[in-house]
Design a protein around this motif. Structure first.
Motif, PDB file in Angstrom:
ATOM      1  N   TRP A  42       0.839  -1.190   0.000  1.00  0.00           N
ATOM      2  CA  TRP A  42       0.000   0.000   0.000  1.00  0.00           C
ATOM      3  C   TRP A  42       0.878   1.245   0.000  1.00  0.00           C
ATOM      4  N   PHE A  43       1.927   1.251   0.835  1.00  0.00           N
ATOM      5  CA  PHE A  43       2.809   2.417   0.908  1.00  0.00           C
ATOM      6  C   PHE A  43       3.727   2.526  -0.310  1.00  0.00           C
ATOM      7  N   PHE A  44       4.092   1.395  -0.920  1.00  0.00           N
ATOM      8  CA  PHE A  44       4.852   1.476  -2.168  1.00  0.00           C
ATOM      9  C   PHE A  44       4.019   2.147  -3.263  1.00  0.00           C
ATOM     10  N   VAL A  45       2.731   1.830  -3.331  1.00  0.00           N
ATOM     11  CA  VAL A  45       1.854   2.489  -4.292  1.00  0.00           C
ATOM     12  C   VAL A  45       1.763   3.980  -3.977  1.00  0.00           C
ATOM     13  N   GLN A  46       1.662   4.307  -2.696  1.00  0.00           N
ATOM     14  CA  GLN A  46       1.606   5.711  -2.289  1.00  0.00           C
ATOM     15  C   GLN A  46       2.890   6.443  -2.702  1.00  0.00           C
ATOM     16  N   PHE A  87      -0.584   5.101   9.691  1.00  0.00           N
ATOM     17  CA  PHE A  87      -1.710   5.740   9.014  1.00  0.00           C
ATOM     18  C   PHE A  87      -2.137   7.035   9.700  1.00  0.00           C
ATOM     19  N   LYS A  88      -1.924   7.151  11.007  1.00  0.00           N
ATOM     20  CA  LYS A  88      -2.175   8.439  11.662  1.00  0.00           C
ATOM     21  C   LYS A  88      -1.205   9.483  11.133  1.00  0.00           C
ATOM     22  N   ASP A  89       0.069   9.093  10.999  1.00  0.00           N
ATOM     23  CA  ASP A  89       1.063  10.017  10.429  1.00  0.00           C
ATOM     24  C   ASP A  89       0.721  10.348   8.973  1.00  0.00           C
ATOM     25  N   THR A  90       0.226   9.358   8.242  1.00  0.00           N
ATOM     26  CA  THR A  90      -0.185   9.586   6.852  1.00  0.00           C
ATOM     27  C   THR A  90      -1.303  10.616   6.795  1.00  0.00           C
ATOM     28  N   LEU A  91      -2.316  10.450   7.638  1.00  0.00           N
ATOM     29  CA  LEU A  91      -3.430  11.400   7.651  1.00  0.00           C
ATOM     30  C   LEU A  91      -2.948  12.798   8.018  1.00  0.00           C
ATOM     31  N   ASP A  92      -2.132  12.905   9.054  1.00  0.00           N
ATOM     32  CA  ASP A  92      -1.599  14.218   9.443  1.00  0.00           C
ATOM     33  C   ASP A  92      -0.808  14.845   8.299  1.00  0.00           C
ATOM     34  N   HIS A  93      -0.007  14.027   7.643  1.00  0.00           N
ATOM     35  CA  HIS A  93       0.805  14.544   6.541  1.00  0.00           C
ATOM     36  C   HIS A  93      -0.073  14.994   5.372  1.00  0.00           C
ATOM     37  N   GLU A  94      -1.078  14.205   5.034  1.00  0.00           N
ATOM     38  CA  GLU A  94      -1.946  14.581   3.914  1.00  0.00           C
ATOM     39  C   GLU A  94      -2.729  15.857   4.231  1.00  0.00           C
ATOM     40  N   VAL A 128      -8.652  15.568  -1.430  1.00  0.00           N
ATOM     41  CA  VAL A 128      -9.875  15.060  -0.790  1.00  0.00           C
ATOM     42  C   VAL A 128      -9.785  13.537  -0.727  1.00  0.00           C
ATOM     43  N   GLU A 129      -9.393  12.926  -1.831  1.00  0.00           N
ATOM     44  CA  GLU A 129      -9.252  11.466  -1.891  1.00  0.00           C
ATOM     45  C   GLU A 129      -8.149  10.968  -0.954  1.00  0.00           C
ATOM     46  N   GLU A 130      -7.015  11.666  -0.938  1.00  0.00           N
ATOM     47  CA  GLU A 130      -5.893  11.249  -0.084  1.00  0.00           C
ATOM     48  C   GLU A 130      -6.287  11.256   1.398  1.00  0.00           C
ATOM     49  N   GLU A 131      -6.943  12.320   1.818  1.00  0.00           N
ATOM     50  CA  GLU A 131      -7.358  12.391   3.227  1.00  0.00           C
ATOM     51  C   GLU A 131      -8.416  11.342   3.546  1.00  0.00           C
ATOM     52  N   GLU A 132      -9.345  11.140   2.632  1.00  0.00           N
ATOM     53  CA  GLU A 132     -10.395  10.137   2.841  1.00  0.00           C
ATOM     54  C   GLU A 132      -9.788   8.739   2.976  1.00  0.00           C
ATOM     55  N   ASN A 133      -8.836   8.398   2.112  1.00  0.00           N
ATOM     56  CA  ASN A 133      -8.183   7.091   2.183  1.00  0.00           C
ATOM     57  C   ASN A 133      -7.440   6.899   3.496  1.00  0.00           C
ATOM     58  N   ALA A 134      -6.651   7.887   3.880  1.00  0.00           N
ATOM     59  CA  ALA A 134      -5.887   7.778   5.118  1.00  0.00           C
ATOM     60  C   ALA A 134      -6.808   7.701   6.327  1.00  0.00           C
ATOM     61  N   SER A 135      -7.848   8.505   6.323  1.00  0.00           N
ATOM     62  CA  SER A 135      -8.809   8.492   7.429  1.00  0.00           C
ATOM     63  C   SER A 135      -9.484   7.121   7.547  1.00  0.00           C
ATOM     64  N   GLY A 136      -9.824   6.530   6.419  1.00  0.00           N
ATOM     65  CA  GLY A 136     -10.426   5.201   6.422  1.00  0.00           C
ATOM     66  C   GLY A 136      -9.500   4.149   6.990  1.00  0.00           C
ATOM     67  N   GLN A 137      -8.219   4.254   6.654  1.00  0.00           N
ATOM     68  CA  GLN A 137      -7.242   3.295   7.194  1.00  0.00           C
ATOM     69  C   GLN A 137      -7.087   3.468   8.708  1.00  0.00           C
ATOM     70  N   VAL A 138      -7.045   4.715   9.161  1.00  0.00           N
ATOM     71  CA  VAL A 138      -6.962   4.961  10.610  1.00  0.00           C
ATOM     72  C   VAL A 138      -8.163   4.331  11.301  1.00  0.00           C
TER      73      VAL A 138
END
Length: 172
Positions: A42-46, A87-94, A128-138
């Motif tokens: 998942w993170f390699f795709v990111q 994923f929390k760090d991902t959401l914060d970063h996005e 919008v999509e990036e935050e939604e994806n990260a939020s869903g993972q969290v």
């Protein structure tokens, strides 16, 4: 032709997108080290997507006759306690990237730079999509808690993610 101020701001955004790619590569490496192959994928795709984002900005500067100036990439964290922290760090970063994109939009509006504003709309939608994806993972990892079967299932599901080249690059 874009203004010097916009040129500099987009160059800074290119650097930020490359830093994002580097961050997600570090997360992928950490997940692999923890035998979380699906999360690593998942993170390699990111990581690939963030490189696409930098390339879209690079192409835009080139189309405007502005030279891309790359800067050194700052160090990124190398380890996370668990996938939830990743994923929390991902959401914060996005959320931070969204703020940066919005700053570029404000500058384009201020300068009445309609070409840049048009290009930035794709990034506004993408964030919008990036935050939604990260939020869903969290949310998913919070629900899983310490349930090893659920964590295993999430890891497997995340491994199904496929890279798709960003739409603005499909004709390049």
């Amino acid at each position: 032709m874009i203004s010097d101020k916009m040129h500099k701001a987009i160059n800074n955004q290119i650097n930020a997108e490359l830093w994002s790619a580097y961050l997600y590569l570090a997360m992928a490496m950490d997940a692999e080290a923890k035998a979380l192959k699906g999360i690593a994928k998942w993170f390699f795709v990111q990581w690939l997507e963030e490189q696409d984002h930098a390339r879209i900005f690079e192409n835009y500067l080139n189309s405007q006759g502005a030279k891309v100036v790359l800067k050194p990439i700052a160090e990124v964290p190398q380890e996370w306690r668990d996938p939830l922290d990743m994923f929390k760090d991902t959401l914060d970063h996005e959320k931070e990237v969204t703020r940066m994109i919005h700053d570029l939009v404000r500058l384009a509006i201020e300068e009445q730079d309609f070409a840049t504003l048009s290009r930035l709309q794709w990034f506004v939608d993408e964030q919008v999509e990036e935050e939604e994806n990260a939020s869903g993972q969290v949310s998913d990892f919070e629900k899983a808690g310490k349930d090893s079967a659920m964590l295993f299932r999430l890891d497997c599901m995340l491994g199904d993610r496929q890279y798709k080249k960003a739409e603005p690059l499909t004709d390049k």
